[in-house]
Design an enzyme around this catalytic site. Structure first.
Site, PDB file in Angstrom:
ATOM      1  N   GLN A 125       7.609 -57.425 -51.460  1.00  0.00           N
ATOM      2  CA  GLN A 125       6.894 -57.859 -52.655  1.00  0.00           C
ATOM      3  C   GLN A 125       7.789 -58.743 -53.527  1.00  0.00           C
ATOM      4  O   GLN A 125       9.001 -58.543 -53.564  1.00  0.00           O
ATOM      5  CB  GLN A 125       6.472 -56.660 -53.504  1.00  0.00           C
ATOM      6  CG  GLN A 125       5.367 -55.827 -52.926  1.00  0.00           C
ATOM      7  CD  GLN A 125       4.897 -54.780 -53.912  1.00  0.00           C
ATOM      8  OE1 GLN A 125       5.067 -54.934 -55.119  1.00  0.00           O
ATOM      9  NE2 GLN A 125       4.309 -53.713 -53.419  1.00  0.00           N
ATOM     10  N   GLY A 126       7.164 -59.668 -54.248  1.00  0.00           N
ATOM     11  CA  GLY A 126       7.897 -60.501 -55.188  1.00  0.00           C
ATOM     12  C   GLY A 126       7.226 -60.484 -56.544  1.00  0.00           C
ATOM     13  O   GLY A 126       6.659 -61.481 -56.987  1.00  0.00           O
ATOM     14  N   SER A 128       8.565 -58.219 -59.649  1.00  0.00           N
ATOM     15  CA  SER A 128       9.466 -58.018 -60.783  1.00  0.00           C
ATOM     16  C   SER A 128      10.486 -59.147 -60.904  1.00  0.00           C
ATOM     17  O   SER A 128      10.955 -59.696 -59.901  1.00  0.00           O
ATOM     18  CB  SER A 128      10.214 -56.689 -60.644  1.00  0.00           C
ATOM     19  OG  SER A 128       9.314 -55.617 -60.700  1.00  0.00           O
ATOM     20  N   GLU A 245      -2.792 -51.043 -54.353  1.00  0.00           N
ATOM     21  CA  GLU A 245      -1.564 -50.261 -54.446  1.00  0.00           C
ATOM     22  C   GLU A 245      -1.802 -48.950 -55.184  1.00  0.00           C
ATOM     23  O   GLU A 245      -1.267 -47.915 -54.824  1.00  0.00           O
ATOM     24  CB  GLU A 245      -0.486 -51.086 -55.154  1.00  0.00           C
ATOM     25  CG  GLU A 245       0.893 -50.451 -55.137  1.00  0.00           C
ATOM     26  CD  GLU A 245       1.947 -51.373 -55.699  1.00  0.00           C
ATOM     27  OE1 GLU A 245       1.587 -52.247 -56.516  1.00  0.00           O
ATOM     28  OE2 GLU A 245       3.118 -51.231 -55.329  1.00  0.00           O
ATOM     29  N   ASN A 373       3.660 -45.534 -65.044  1.00  0.00           N
ATOM     30  CA  ASN A 373       2.588 -44.633 -65.493  1.00  0.00           C
ATOM     31  C   ASN A 373       2.246 -44.848 -66.962  1.00  0.00           C
ATOM     32  O   ASN A 373       1.122 -44.569 -67.396  1.00  0.00           O
ATOM     33  CB  ASN A 373       2.995 -43.182 -65.222  1.00  0.00           C
ATOM     34  CG  ASN A 373       2.870 -42.843 -63.742  1.00  0.00           C
ATOM     35  OD1 ASN A 373       2.581 -43.722 -62.919  1.00  0.00           O
ATOM     36  ND2 ASN A 373       3.076 -41.579 -63.398  1.00  0.00           N
ATOM     37  N   GLU A 374       3.221 -45.349 -67.735  1.00  0.00           N
ATOM     38  CA  GLU A 374       2.914 -45.665 -69.139  1.00  0.00           C
ATOM     39  C   GLU A 374       1.869 -46.785 -69.201  1.00  0.00           C
ATOM     40  O   GLU A 374       0.922 -46.728 -70.004  1.00  0.00           O
ATOM     41  CB  GLU A 374       4.193 -46.089 -69.877  1.00  0.00           C
ATOM     42  CG  GLU A 374       5.163 -44.954 -70.166  1.00  0.00           C
ATOM     43  CD  GLU A 374       5.970 -44.537 -68.943  1.00  0.00           C
ATOM     44  OE1 GLU A 374       5.902 -45.249 -67.920  1.00  0.00           O
ATOM     45  OE2 GLU A 374       6.664 -43.503 -69.020  1.00  0.00           O
TER      46      GLU A 374
END
Length: 389
Positions: A125-126, A128, A245, A373-374
């Site tokens: 994955q790209g 962050s 996801e 989760n925030e």
């Protein structure tokens, strides 16, 4: 909802069970966060593909088997129930694959999906970036279309890319309109990691293995046919990937049911020690009932999808539930193991404890990856409960 399996579903379960019994590796594969283990897992997934058991819910023409979601749940139950190896190409098969099926051109599907199903191509994955961790709309890596419109020129940096040290391709978001901001002006690209101008620097995880990497792009040329979705519409495509996801596909209930069964076994084997703290017994019971509840919820969701429903913001509740459940189960195992929980795989007599330790370390990331989760709680508050921002 009818909870009885059809003759076809029962026959499929028996086929999967028999194949796994005959073909499971005799010895555990090495960690896929090492080059050796990564290639062992690639070979295992090729074997699954040859048996038409790699991506069972994909169309047969694209390397799948054409199963429905109930049959996928059955496959997952048998796969994890047999203690089969963890899937190493999850980023490609479970996240980009469904995205391509929904948004890719026919040429992209034919080009990427069969090689993804067979794990000839492994994906990272790209998302962050150093200054855009959980806030994906803040990314700054650029992909500027060339004057002749044939390719993008990519510059920037991605980080915390899982197993990118060993992967073949990367999918991610890049800012294709340099004057844009936030979720506007982004494009979703597939980038070969062996392209000139790509530099990969491994990042060690808590256990010292190369679980992550940061990736630098220096004038990397990416053909325009590698763009998934329309120019500047990458955010819309990426949100679909995020839904896959956080929803069902990445983390099936069977994975956690298997962990709960192993936790019960661990508790029974160490009951004399564990029962000194009655809260441990309660935590084991809660883990088992929690995973069974998650499984029933998944069957309910699959039933809704079969009637034409779509997974929306409730994917966020799903992600919070399984990530916190997994963390609690491994924390309980650490409490049962006591001082033995600190033994790594370097201590041959502590193989089982080392597996729990590896699972515990990985579970720490659960509340963070796939959107923290925030953030998921903010989505629930705004989109499901209608609370103000």
């Amino acid at each position: 909802m009818d909870l009885a399996y059809t003759p076809r579903q029962k026959a499929f379960r028996e086929e999967v069970r028999a194949w796994l019994a005959a073909n499971l590796p005799r010895e555990p594969l090495a960690s896929y966060d090492t080059r050796e283990g990564f290639e062992q897992h690639r070979e295992w997934e090729r074997k699954l593909f040859d048996a038409r058991l790699s991506m069972v819910i994909w169309p047969e023409a694209l390397g799948g088997r054409g199963c429905d979601l109930i049959e996928w749940l059955i496959f997952e139950e048998e796969y994890y129930g047999a203690g089969a190896p963890m899937r190493v190409n999850q980023n490609g098969q479970l996240l980009l694959g469904p995205t391509l099926i929904e948004f890719g051109t026919e040429a992209q599907k034919a080009r990427f999906l069969p090689r993804m199903a067979s794990s000839e191509d492994m994906w990272a994955q790209g998302w962050s970036e150093p200054n855009a961790g959980s806030d994906m709309a803040a990314i700054t890596s650029k992909a500027i279309l060339s004057a002749d419109g044939t390719h993008y020129v990519v510059n920037g940096q991605k980080t915390w890319s899982t197993r990118a040290s060993f992967a073949d391709w990367l999918f991610g978001l890049f800012r294709s309109d340099p004057g844009s901001s936030r979720h506007h002006g982004l494009s979703y690209l597939a980038v070969p990691l062996d392209a000139p101008g790509v530099t990969i620097r491994p990042i060690q995880a808590l256990n010292g293995k190369q679980a992550f990497a940061e990736i630098f792009f220096d004038d990397v040329k990416v053909p325009v046919e590698n763009r998934i979705g329309d120019e500047g519409q990458g955010w819309h495509v990426a949100m679909a990937t995020a839904g896959f996801e956080r929803g069902l596909l990445l983390r099936s209930p069977a994975r956690f049911q298997y962990t709960a069964r192993k936790l019960v076994e661990l508790y029974k084997a160490n009951r004399e020690v564990a029962d000194r703290d009655p809260s441990i017994r309660d935590a084991v019971i809660e883990a088992w009932t929690g995973t069974e509840a998650y499984a029933l919820s998944a069957y309910h969701t699959v039933g809704r999808l079969a009637k034409g429903a779509r997974i929306g913001a409730e994917a966020s509740t799903n992600k919070i539930y399984w990530s916190e459940l997994d963390l609690k189960m491994h924390e309980t195992a650490m409490r049962i193991l006591g001082p033995f929980a600190e033994l790594t795989g370097d201590a041959p007599e502590a193989v089982e404890a080392a597996r729990w330790l590896d699972g515990f370390l990985f579970a720490q990331a659960g509340p963070i990856y796939a959107g923290t989760n925030e953030i998921q709680r903010n989505i629930i508050a705004e989109r499901m409960l209608g609370l103000p921002k």
